[in-house]
Design an enzyme around this catalytic site. Structure first.
Site, mmCIF file in Angstrom:
data_model
loop_
_atom_site.group_PDB
_atom_site.id
_atom_site.type_symbol
_atom_site.label_atom_id
_atom_site.label_comp_id
_atom_site.label_asym_id
_atom_site.label_seq_id
_atom_site.Cartn_x
_atom_site.Cartn_y
_atom_site.Cartn_z
ATOM 1 N N ASP A 99 17.808 -33.457 30.431
ATOM 2 C CA ASP A 99 18.078 -34.355 31.554
ATOM 3 C C ASP A 99 18.342 -33.628 32.873
ATOM 4 O OD1 ASP A 99 20.500 -33.262 30.909
ATOM 5 O OD2 ASP A 99 21.629 -35.132 30.991
ATOM 6 N N GLU A 100 17.917 -32.367 32.980
ATOM 7 C CA GLU A 100 18.157 -31.624 34.216
ATOM 8 C C GLU A 100 16.949 -30.767 34.562
ATOM 9 O OE1 GLU A 100 21.690 -29.174 34.542
ATOM 10 O OE2 GLU A 100 22.646 -30.427 33.027
#
Length: 408
Positions: free
Chosen positions: A103-104
DNA sequence: TCTGGGGTCCTAGGACCC
DNA sequence: TCTGGGGTCCTAGGACCC
């Protein structure tokens, strides 16, 4: 020329995906967990965070804080899919994207600003497109390097946009607690506090010899971090280094001590590790067995082999050999197998016919499993095993589980 | 009713070779 | 009768990230 680096972080990613795919969960305190009963909170929705529910809590602790908490067992395929789609969308703004976790991502948008008008406009476009298409909000940090971009994205959540301009770096860091920097964890913080270094400002001004004397080569890096200096490039997947190890571990539903039980789980783990290794086209020369006892003491033992392997039963046999060299003193809570010392893409054919048969059989099993899902075809002794590899991926998981695979 | 899982990097000591 | 120094490989463990 000053770089313009973006760090983008999906807010409460697993929980947001769940709320998006199931409207009944929206606006409610939910927590995503692993699949087993002995698990912890992986991500909590912001509604749950308001009650103090956060990553790492046991289910019991989380329920204490929020009795109406809705527990959702994680769905790795779904998160993987959404993540890949988001990463693909980001490629509209620069090819220089480093996927940092599920998620990054870091993006070097130095060359994109002119094209899109301004940094703010790029951020706005990305945010609104991700919101519109996936219903997920994100926090964005902009700075001249990755260290500061990551720091910036942490500063406002959810749905934040924080820009650290070069002229504001020292003001931002002066009173910032050192643990806010990515790379300074609990232990490092404690060491630095004992040296009376509490803020990044103090760290950046600290005598370098004092730091290197205590931490070795890490010392110079620490001083730089305190000053907000970070020259590391954004490394896109196609330039990334090859994966260095492949492993799986599992906390068992109940502690076990019988050899037959241990062997069953080792076979399952060996199959999971082997299949992934074969999918990546890697062979490993070293097998590492991890054991965690009921009292949480954890240790490992590894053994290097004469040849590189990636067939499940070779991995299994190596793990069993290590097991047999140990004297177990307690019931076992967790087992793990990791394949390291990897060699990539050496497609040498096995010499002996029986080896070739074994390889063909494995390939056939892999094909079925890759097509129809994990453990559709497997060894007989795994048939009555519970939770066959259906564990939840961690937030650190990368799309395709490997750094150097480009996002489609 | 305790405490997940997948990685990387670093250190330090020992074996062994030249 | 003393005790080099560099290099590689191996093992164990810890810190850190998500």
């Amino acid at each position: 020329m000053e770089r313009i680096i973006m760090h983008i972080d999906m807010n409460a990613f697993f929980a947001s995906v769940e709320q998006q795919s199931n409207p009944a969960l929206r606006g409610k305190p939910i927590a995503v967990t692993g699949s087993s009963t002995r698990t912890v909170i992986l991500t909590a929705s912001y509604e749950a965070r308001a009650f103090g529910v956060k990553t790492g809590l046991t289910m019991w602790e989380a329920r204490q804080k929020c009795p109406e908490l809705i527990i959702v067992p994680g769905n790795n395929r779904l998160y993987t899919h959404v993540s890949s789609q988001i990463m693909k969308l980001l490629h509209d703004y620069t090819p220089l994207i480093e996927v940092f976790s599920i998620d990054e991502a870091f993006m070097d948008i130095t060359g994109s600003v002119k094209l899109f008008g301004s940094v703010e406009r790029i951020c706005h476009l990305i945010k609104s497109r991700i919101k519109a298409r996936f219903g997920i909000s994100c926090s964005i940090g902009i700075a001249p390097n990755k260290l500061l971009a990551k720091l910036a994205s942490e500063m406002k959540k959810p749905d934040g946009l924080t820009i650290i301009r070069p002229e504001n770096i020292s003001r931002t860091l002066e009173h910032l607690p050192i643990k806010e920097l990515c790379g300074i964890g609990r232990k490092m913080e404690r060491h630095l506090l004992m040296m009376s270094i509490r803020t990044c400002g103090e760290l950046g001004r600290c005598d370098e010899a004092r730091l290197t004397g205590k931490f070795g080569i890490v010392g110079s890096r620490l001083k730089q971090m305190g000053q907000g200096v970070d020259n590391s490039p954004v490394v896109p997947a196609e330039d990334a280094e090859e994966v260095k190890s492949v492993g799986h571990s599992m906390t068992l539903k109940m502690d076990i001590r019988e050899r037959v039980d241990i062997l069953r789980f080792l076979l399952q783990l060996a199959e999971m590790v082997g299949r992934r290794a074969r999918r990546y086209g890697v062979w490993g020369k070293t097998v590492h067995l991890t054991i965690r006892y009921a009292d949480f003491t954890t240790f490992g033992k590894q053994e290097s082999l004469r040849e590189h392997i990636n067939l499940s039963d070779d991995i299994y046999n190596a793990a069993v050999k290590i097991l047999d060299s140990l004297e177990l003193t307690q019931p076992i809570r967790l087992l793990g197998i990791r394949l390291t010392n990897l060699q990539h893409q050496t497609n040498q054919l096995p010499l002996f016919p029986e080896e070739q048969t074994r390889l063909k059989l494995t390939e056939a099993m892999d094909q079925v499993n890759n097509r129809f899902g994990d453990f559709v075809v497997m060894y007989g002794s795994l048939l009555d095993q519970e939770g066959k590899g259906s564990h939840v991926i961690s937030p650190a998981w990368r799309p395709d589980g490997i750094r150097n695979v480009a996002v489609q």
